[in-house]
Design a protein around this motif. Structure first.
Motif, mmCIF file in Angstrom:
data_model
loop_
_atom_site.group_PDB
_atom_site.id
_atom_site.type_symbol
_atom_site.label_atom_id
_atom_site.label_comp_id
_atom_site.label_asym_id
_atom_site.label_seq_id
_atom_site.Cartn_x
_atom_site.Cartn_y
_atom_site.Cartn_z
ATOM 1 N N ILE A 60 60.857 -52.599 -68.252
ATOM 2 C CA ILE A 60 61.997 -51.871 -68.126
ATOM 3 C C ILE A 60 61.766 -49.724 -67.276
ATOM 4 N N ALA A 61 60.705 -49.598 -68.209
ATOM 5 C CA ALA A 61 60.073 -47.975 -67.790
ATOM 6 C C ALA A 61 58.893 -48.056 -67.469
ATOM 7 N N PRO A 62 58.132 -47.552 -66.849
ATOM 8 C CA PRO A 62 56.600 -46.733 -66.628
ATOM 9 C C PRO A 62 56.257 -46.247 -67.581
ATOM 10 N N GLU A 63 55.282 -47.156 -67.920
ATOM 11 C CA GLU A 63 54.238 -46.561 -68.760
ATOM 12 C C GLU A 63 53.740 -45.396 -68.542
ATOM 13 N N VAL A 64 53.107 -44.055 -70.027
ATOM 14 C CA VAL A 64 52.454 -43.176 -69.420
ATOM 15 C C VAL A 64 51.135 -43.290 -69.767
ATOM 16 N N CYS A 65 51.417 -43.935 -71.337
ATOM 17 C CA CYS A 65 49.030 -44.150 -71.282
ATOM 18 C C CYS A 65 49.658 -45.034 -72.879
ATOM 19 N N ARG A 66 48.350 -45.324 -73.245
ATOM 20 C CA ARG A 66 48.447 -46.626 -74.747
ATOM 21 C C ARG A 66 46.811 -46.093 -74.946
ATOM 22 N N MET A 67 47.219 -47.302 -76.574
ATOM 23 C CA MET A 67 45.383 -46.927 -76.974
ATOM 24 C C MET A 67 45.728 -48.510 -77.146
ATOM 25 N N GLY A 68 44.325 -49.032 -76.809
ATOM 26 C CA GLY A 68 44.328 -50.630 -76.294
ATOM 27 C C GLY A 68 43.939 -50.904 -75.405
ATOM 28 N N TYR B 131 48.227 -51.478 -78.935
ATOM 29 C CA TYR B 131 48.914 -51.523 -80.190
ATOM 30 C C TYR B 131 49.604 -50.013 -80.594
ATOM 31 N N ILE B 132 49.921 -48.469 -79.141
ATOM 32 C CA ILE B 132 50.469 -47.739 -79.008
ATOM 33 C C ILE B 132 50.617 -47.490 -78.224
ATOM 34 N N LYS B 133 51.759 -47.845 -77.563
ATOM 35 C CA LYS B 133 52.307 -47.534 -75.619
ATOM 36 C C LYS B 133 53.701 -46.430 -75.556
ATOM 37 N N VAL B 134 53.572 -45.240 -74.722
ATOM 38 C CA VAL B 134 54.171 -44.606 -74.773
ATOM 39 C C VAL B 134 54.787 -44.058 -73.620
ATOM 40 N N ILE B 135 55.734 -44.811 -72.957
ATOM 41 C CA ILE B 135 56.080 -44.993 -71.593
ATOM 42 C C ILE B 135 57.886 -44.646 -71.600
ATOM 43 N N GLN B 136 58.253 -44.248 -70.218
ATOM 44 C CA GLN B 136 58.949 -42.879 -69.910
ATOM 45 C C GLN B 136 60.791 -43.479 -70.387
ATOM 46 N N ASN B 137 61.301 -43.238 -71.036
ATOM 47 C CA ASN B 137 62.525 -42.816 -71.597
ATOM 48 C C ASN B 137 64.059 -43.539 -70.169
ATOM 49 N N VAL C 283 59.296 -42.175 -75.198
ATOM 50 C CA VAL C 283 59.080 -43.354 -76.222
ATOM 51 C C VAL C 283 57.880 -43.661 -77.035
ATOM 52 N N ILE C 284 57.529 -43.488 -77.794
ATOM 53 C CA ILE C 284 56.545 -44.201 -78.600
ATOM 54 C C ILE C 284 56.106 -45.039 -79.372
ATOM 55 N N ILE C 285 56.085 -46.400 -78.673
ATOM 56 C CA ILE C 285 56.121 -47.643 -79.086
ATOM 57 C C ILE C 285 55.147 -47.484 -80.204
ATOM 58 N N HIS D 111 59.794 -46.886 -83.893
ATOM 59 C CA HIS D 111 59.273 -46.084 -82.043
ATOM 60 C C HIS D 111 59.319 -45.176 -82.699
ATOM 61 N N CYS D 112 58.718 -43.734 -82.363
ATOM 62 C CA CYS D 112 59.152 -42.542 -82.056
ATOM 63 C C CYS D 112 59.933 -42.071 -80.652
ATOM 64 N N GLN D 113 59.841 -40.506 -80.930
ATOM 65 C CA GLN D 113 60.615 -40.010 -79.828
ATOM 66 C C GLN D 113 59.613 -38.751 -79.250
ATOM 67 N N LEU D 114 59.641 -38.215 -78.078
ATOM 68 C CA LEU D 114 58.723 -36.876 -77.353
ATOM 69 C C LEU D 114 59.853 -36.164 -76.357
ATOM 70 N N ILE D 115 60.601 -34.853 -77.086
ATOM 71 C CA ILE D 115 61.197 -34.290 -75.811
ATOM 72 C C ILE D 115 60.235 -33.053 -75.878
ATOM 73 N N ALA D 116 60.104 -32.902 -74.257
ATOM 74 C CA ALA D 116 59.274 -31.168 -73.843
ATOM 75 C C ALA D 116 60.638 -31.088 -73.025
#
Length: 316
Positions: A52-60, A66-72, A103-105, A163-168
């Motif tokens: 549903i959202a573009p991936e930003v980066c990942r671990m793995g 096992y950890i993934k960052v996507i746009q909210n 969003v940091i899954i 999940h966690c979130q980040l707002i800049a």
């Protein structure tokens, strides 16, 4: 007996009143059976389900992350149509809410929570935080980057998958601006002084080589806990590998204890730019009580658990 307490250095007050509280075991809630599924086909954060959202980066790897960052996809801020902040007719100040909301899954398992993972997994999560803070801070329009975790519906989470979130965004928070002003009134680092005062106090929860964890003297929430690095660092990005290892260990211990209460919580990183007169600190605010009219009207909180008793709970 109730007590009125002031924050260490902020002009912020709390009423401690255990008479209004409940015993810790009464906070226990019934677990959501839907959260026990390893993979939920209806969960947008589970592997193989969401796109549903573009991936930003990942671990793995792509298939074994096992950890993934996507746009909210429901961002509070975005980069479209930037407009600087201006004031019209004295009272009407506005501008674009410019920035990045991610969003940091923090796990690929629907039924796993952070307290169930080893400290190495939590350390990798902090590495992801550091990477995103450094990357987004390069945008000259960004004034502040906040990282936070809302756990359970009572703490504001809309999706049960951890999940966690980040707002800049393009505004330096007024609360932190005021905090820095209060800190600069002193001719010494109050956090360095605080670490010495609380290292053997009844509010001490944990300590290791790099960090101290305390139940703050004027805690706003029952079982609130704060993590402060012993070394004078302003930002999460300044921590070395040993410090991140110690931080992950002490965070995990705290989350395991809170799990015994099945407590919803907000975890947030109080991060500062390099050069500011403050220590980095990380807080976990359990949501075992509800903000009501008194809190909204006065901006003071009523805490039903003495911090000294909260510290005993963590140490026990």
């Amino acid at each position: 007996m109730s007590e009125l307490r002031k924050d260490y250095f902020l002009d912020r007050w709390v009423i401690i009143s255990e008479k209004r509280g409940k015993r810790p075991h009464k906070f226990k809630k019934v677990l959501d059976p839907n959260a026990l599924k390893p993979i939920d086909k209806n969960c947008k954060f589970c592997p193989g389900v969401f796109n549903i959202a573009p991936e930003v980066c990942r671990m793995g790897t792509k298939n074994e992350w096992y950890i993934k960052v996507i746009q909210n996809i429901f961002p509070a801020v975005d980069k479209s149509d930037y407009r600087p902040i201006t004031t019209k007719n004295t009272f009407f100040t506005s501008g674009s809410a410019y920035g990045y909301h991610e969003v940091i899954i923090d796990t690929n398992r629907h039924n796993k929570q952070l307290h169930q993972y080893p400290k190495e997994h939590i350390k990798d999560l902090f590495y992801v935080f550091i990477n995103r803070i450094k990357t987004l801070s390069k945008d000259p329009k960004i004034k502040y980057v906040t990282v936070f975790k809302n756990y359970k519906k009572e703490a504001g989470a809309s999706i049960p998958h951890s999940h966690c979130q980040l707002i800049a965004y393009n505004h330096f928070p007024d609360a932190i601006t005021q905090e820095l002003k209060d800190l600069k009134k002193h001719k010494f680092c109050v956090h360095c002084k605080l670490i010495k005062l609380e290292s053997n106090s009844p509010r001490l929860c944990y300590k290791n080589n790099s960090f101290i964890a305390i139940a703050p003297f004027a805690s706003r929430f029952p079982y609130e806990i704060e993590f402060i690095p012993k070394r004078h660092v302003n930002s999460l990005t300044e921590l070395n590998e040993k410090e991140l290892n110690d931080l992950s260990d002490i965070i995990r211990k705290s989350l395991m204890k809170l799990n015994k209460l099945d407590a919803a919580y907000n975890l947030y990183v109080h991060n500062f730019h390099i050069g500011h007169w403050s220590h980095l600190h990380i807080n976990i605010a359990p949501r075992l009580s509800i903000m009501a009219g008194f809190e909204f009207e006065t901006d003071n909180f009523i805490n039903t658990v003495y911090p000294e008793n909260a510290a005993k709970f963590y140490r026990k």
